[in-house]
Design an enzyme around this catalytic site. Structure first.
Site, PDB file in Angstrom:
ATOM      1  N   GLU A  25      61.018   4.424  26.424  1.00  0.00           N
ATOM      2  CA  GLU A  25      61.596   3.077  26.341  1.00  0.00           C
ATOM      3  C   GLU A  25      62.147   2.795  24.939  1.00  0.00           C
ATOM      4  OE1 GLU A  25      58.877   0.053  27.622  1.00  0.00           O
ATOM      5  OE2 GLU A  25      58.434   1.072  29.511  1.00  0.00           O
ATOM      6  N   GLU A  77      59.516  -7.489  33.690  1.00  0.00           N
ATOM      7  CA  GLU A  77      58.368  -7.472  32.778  1.00  0.00           C
ATOM      8  C   GLU A  77      57.658  -8.817  32.785  1.00  0.00           C
ATOM      9  OE1 GLU A  77      60.324  -6.444  28.919  1.00  0.00           O
ATOM     10  OE2 GLU A  77      58.828  -4.855  28.953  1.00  0.00           O
TER      11      GLU A  77
HETATM   12  P1  C2E Z   1      56.777  -4.231  25.164  1.00  0.00           P
HETATM   13  O1  C2E Z   1      57.209  -2.810  25.165  1.00  0.00           O
HETATM   14  O2  C2E Z   1      57.756  -5.218  25.664  1.00  0.00           O
HETATM   15  O3  C2E Z   1      55.426  -4.259  25.949  1.00  0.00           O
HETATM   16  C1  C2E Z   1      55.073  -5.260  26.825  1.00  0.00           C
HETATM   17  C2  C2E Z   1      54.187  -6.251  26.166  1.00  0.00           C
HETATM   18  O4  C2E Z   1      54.029  -7.389  27.029  1.00  0.00           O
HETATM   19  C3  C2E Z   1      52.790  -5.739  25.921  1.00  0.00           C
HETATM   20  O5  C2E Z   1      52.271  -6.402  24.788  1.00  0.00           O
HETATM   21  C4  C2E Z   1      52.042  -6.220  27.140  1.00  0.00           C
HETATM   22  O6  C2E Z   1      50.660  -6.315  26.946  1.00  0.00           O
HETATM   23  C5  C2E Z   1      52.676  -7.581  27.307  1.00  0.00           C
HETATM   24  N1  C2E Z   1      52.550  -8.039  28.668  1.00  0.00           N
HETATM   25  C6  C2E Z   1      52.456  -7.307  29.804  1.00  0.00           C
HETATM   26  N2  C2E Z   1      52.379  -8.093  30.870  1.00  0.00           N
HETATM   27  C7  C2E Z   1      52.430  -9.367  30.446  1.00  0.00           C
HETATM   28  C8  C2E Z   1      52.403 -10.630  31.087  1.00  0.00           C
HETATM   29  O7  C2E Z   1      52.283 -10.757  32.315  1.00  0.00           O
HETATM   30  N3  C2E Z   1      52.479 -11.719  30.311  1.00  0.00           N
HETATM   31  C9  C2E Z   1      52.587 -11.644  28.973  1.00  0.00           C
HETATM   32  N4  C2E Z   1      52.660 -12.782  28.282  1.00  0.00           N
HETATM   33  N5  C2E Z   1      52.634 -10.467  28.312  1.00  0.00           N
HETATM   34  C10 C2E Z   1      52.559  -9.335  29.048  1.00  0.00           C
HETATM   35  P2  C2E Z   1      51.609  -5.576  23.651  1.00  0.00           P
HETATM   36  O8  C2E Z   1      50.797  -4.496  24.192  1.00  0.00           O
HETATM   37  O9  C2E Z   1      51.015  -6.563  22.730  1.00  0.00           O
HETATM   38  O10 C2E Z   1      52.847  -4.889  22.978  1.00  0.00           O
HETATM   39  C11 C2E Z   1      53.782  -5.606  22.289  1.00  0.00           C
HETATM   40  C12 C2E Z   1      54.902  -4.728  21.852  1.00  0.00           C
HETATM   41  O11 C2E Z   1      54.433  -3.761  20.913  1.00  0.00           O
HETATM   42  C13 C2E Z   1      55.466  -3.903  22.988  1.00  0.00           C
HETATM   43  O12 C2E Z   1      56.362  -4.679  23.684  1.00  0.00           O
HETATM   44  C14 C2E Z   1      56.104  -2.768  22.251  1.00  0.00           C
HETATM   45  O13 C2E Z   1      57.357  -3.137  21.754  1.00  0.00           O
HETATM   46  C15 C2E Z   1      55.169  -2.576  21.092  1.00  0.00           C
HETATM   47  N6  C2E Z   1      54.274  -1.473  21.417  1.00  0.00           N
HETATM   48  C16 C2E Z   1      53.115  -1.489  22.107  1.00  0.00           C
HETATM   49  N7  C2E Z   1      52.595  -0.259  22.170  1.00  0.00           N
HETATM   50  C17 C2E Z   1      53.444   0.561  21.523  1.00  0.00           C
HETATM   51  C18 C2E Z   1      53.462   1.966  21.237  1.00  0.00           C
HETATM   52  O14 C2E Z   1      52.592   2.726  21.645  1.00  0.00           O
HETATM   53  N8  C2E Z   1      54.508   2.448  20.515  1.00  0.00           N
HETATM   54  C19 C2E Z   1      55.505   1.629  20.085  1.00  0.00           C
HETATM   55  N9  C2E Z   1      56.480   2.167  19.394  1.00  0.00           N
HETATM   56  N10 C2E Z   1      55.526   0.317  20.338  1.00  0.00           N
HETATM   57  C20 C2E Z   1      54.509  -0.212  21.051  1.00  0.00           C
HETATM   58 CA    CA Z   2      59.353  -5.004  26.975  1.00  0.00          CA
HETATM   59 CA    CA Z   3      57.940  -1.440  26.467  1.00  0.00          CA
END
Ligand code: C2E
Ligand code: CA
Ligand code: CA
Length: 533
Positions: A385, A472
């Site tokens: 992604e 999402e």
């Molecule tokens: P993202 O790629 O857009 O990941 C989706 C985020 O939305 C995740 O937050 C997830 O927990 C959250 N989410 C999922 N379902 C829902 C929902 O129903 N409602 C709401 N309000 N939120 C939801 P998370 O895990 O805090 O990650 C935030 C961002 O951090 C991610 O956005 C991604 O850009 C980055 N990220 C997370 N893990 C990784 C990783 O392993 N590598 C990299 N490079 N970036 C990461």
């Molecule tokens: Ca996303």
């Molecule tokens: Ca993502």
């Protein structure tokens, strides 16, 4: 020094010789020495003393000429040495490329002296750093980069003709200027004016170059007493300017010190986490909206610090990016996730996020391929992604990386779609197979008809391009129904499940009714409790 000593001793020698000569002359007159000597010569003609005397006189004359010539040579030598010394002195406090004074020169300055030189009681310290210099250097080569630095030096010197302009190193400059000349009264407008000057496009070896600049400003006497304090304050302000994006200026504020300290602590913690490998992959299921079957899982990094606190990835990943640890982190996460995913049903796709700065690494595709080879995870089950914003900013580098990945059989997803204000057509040259519709739009899809129409358009266009759509952030049944009705195939969100650790994801695969998962049940209980309040 030695030479001047030598010279003065030469003078002394000449003086002593002259005195001795005069003495001898006086003695000779007194005693009619020549007549006596002449008589002696005449009396002893056989000794050939007169010829010897002539030879001695000629040798003395030769010696005199020899001495004079050596003296002239040593004078020239002295001059050359003085010039070399002056050049070495200049070089030790100047940068030879831009001819500006350097950091060493700065350390010899005193605020009092500067106030005198600039004829003012208020000084502005402007710490300047070019944005994107490294990239331009890569683009136009080292000589081109040098040219850009020279132009920047000239621009600074002509913007503030009375200022002290210093090259601190690399693409960092410091300007010390009368605060009024800088335009302190107009504040940010003055800083913007400087940035505009520095950012003016220019052509270097037939390439049009546009560099950015960030500026941090500290004022004497408000922000510090001595050069060290003022430079530090300007640096702190510059750091803030840099973090707020390109082409920004910031005036120093006291609270910035605290923020910098906090940031340094966070950086140290992230470093430790990276060393101890305490950041682990969690998995959030991606669900077929029609059948409720889990078709994939997105890797989301989770960090539980030793003190029990949980830090979200949008906090620690940008820090890891800044301290240069994101490549290592990504490799750790992908390697662990691929190993975990080998134990999942064979048709489940693993989705993996790539941080924006990683896109500039042209070897990224190869790195990912290497992890796949090492773990034995099939490329066809991996989807990578990229956020839309990162692709727009790094289109050229992204094309290389994406082509590498696609030719290796890896799928590409466009993350947070709709937030980067691109249109799909603009990006359609990049061969991605999935778009992930940002949760803002999913939320809007249940609001009103206009918003629905926007989401509908996105989904229609994607479908026509043969691109899979994932909604999402689906949090409610209503949202799920809305996106399903608009033609979206897949969904992801708290409604189905939060991200879970690897030992829990197995249970989710076994449970076909994804709306009845333990995580979801817990959320529903919490929601019900909130509503009951
Ligand atoms: P993202 O790629 O857009 O990941 C989706 C985020 O939305 C995740 O937050 C997830 O927990 C959250 N989410 C999922 N379902 C829902 C929902 O129903 N409602 C709401 N309000 N939120 C939801 P998370 O895990 O805090 O990650 C935030 C961002 O951090 C991610 O956005 C991604 O850009 C980055 N990220 C997370 N893990 C990784 C990783 O392993 N590598 C990299 N490079 N970036 C990461
Ligand atoms: Ca996303
Ligand atoms: Ca993502």
């Amino acid at each position: 020094m030695k030479f001047s000593k030598y010279l003065s001793s030469a003078h002394i020698d000449a003086l002593v010789l002259a005195i001795v000569g005069l003495g001898v002359w006086a003695f000779a007159i007194e005693n009619d020495a020549y007549e006596a000597f002449h008589d002696f010569l005449m009396a002893n003609e056989d000794y050939e003393l007169d010829e010897i005397l002539v030879a001695l006189v000629l040798m003395g004359l030769g010696g005199f000429i020899f001495g004079m010539r050596r003296l002239k040579e040593s004078k020239q030598e002295l001059l050359l040495r003085r010039e070399a010394q002056a050049r070495a002195d200049w070089l030790s406090i100047h940068d030879p490329l831009t001819a500006l004074p350097n950091r060493r020169y700065l350390s010899s300055l005193k605020v009092q002296g500067l106030k005198g030189t600039l004829g003012t009681s208020h000084l502005a310290f402007l710490a300047i750093d070019l944005d994107g210099f490294k990239r331009i250097n890569d683009l136009i080569g080292h000589a081109g980069g040098d040219e850009l630095l020279k132009v920047t030096a000239e621009r600074l010197s002509s913007q503030y003709p009375n200022a002290v302009v210093i090259r601190l190193g690399g693409d960092e400059f410091l300007v010390i200027v009368d605060a009024e000349e800088f335009g302190r009264a107009s504040g940010m407008a003055a800083a913007k004016n400087l940035i505009t000057t520095l950012c003016e496009p220019l052509t270097i070896s037939d390439v049009q170059v546009e560099v950015g600049a960030s500026v941090g400003i500290a004022i004497f006497p408000d922000n510090g007493e001595d050069i060290g304090e003022l430079l530090h304050a300007a640096d702190v302000a510059l750091y803030f300017a840099k973090r707020s994006g390109r082409n920004t200026a910031a005036f120093f504020e006291l609270s910035m010190h605290q923020d910098v300290a906090k940031r340094a602590e966070l950086e140290a913690r992230v470093r430790t986490a990276l060393q101890e490998k305490s950041i682990a992959p969690y998995y959030q299921p991606i669900v077929d909206l029609k059948s409720n079957k889990i078709v994939g899982a997105e890797v989301l990094a989770r960090w539980s610090a030793r003190d029990g606190s949980m830090l979200p990835p949008d906090v620690f990943i940008p820090v890891a990016e800044e301290i240069g640890g994101v490549v290592a982190l990504s490799e750790q996460l992908l390697s662990k996730a691929a190993t975990d995913a080998l134990g999942w049903p064979e048709d489940v796709i693993l989705s993996f996020n790539i941080a924006p700065t990683m896109l500039s690494d042209r070897l990224l595709g190869k790195r990912i391929q290497r992890v796949l080879n090492e773990t034995g995870f099939p490329a066809s089950r991996l989807e990578v992604e990229f956020t839309e914003g990162a692709l727009l900013r790094e289109t050229e580098a992204a094309t290389t990386v994406i082509n590498d990945l696609v030719s290796g059989g890896v799928r590409i997803a466009l993350d947070d779609f709709g937030t980067g204000y691109s249109n799909i057509l603009q990006l359609s040259e990049l061969s991605f197979s999935t778009i992930k519709i940002d949760r803002k739009f999913v939320d809007r899809a249940v609001r009103d008809e206009t918003q629905q129409a926007i989401v509908q358009t996105m989904i229609d266009l994607a479908t026509r391009l043969g691109v899979t759509t994932i909604a999402e952030g689906v949090e409610t049944a209503e949202q799920r129904d809305a996106v399903l009705n608009l033609g979206c195939e897949f969904g992801q969100g708290y409604y189905f499940s939060r991200a879970v650790p690897s030992h829990k994801i197995g249970q989710l695969f076994e449970n076909t009714d994804t709306t009845l998962q333990p995580e979801l049940a817990a959320i529903k209980v919490a929601e019900a409790a909130r509503q009951a309040k």
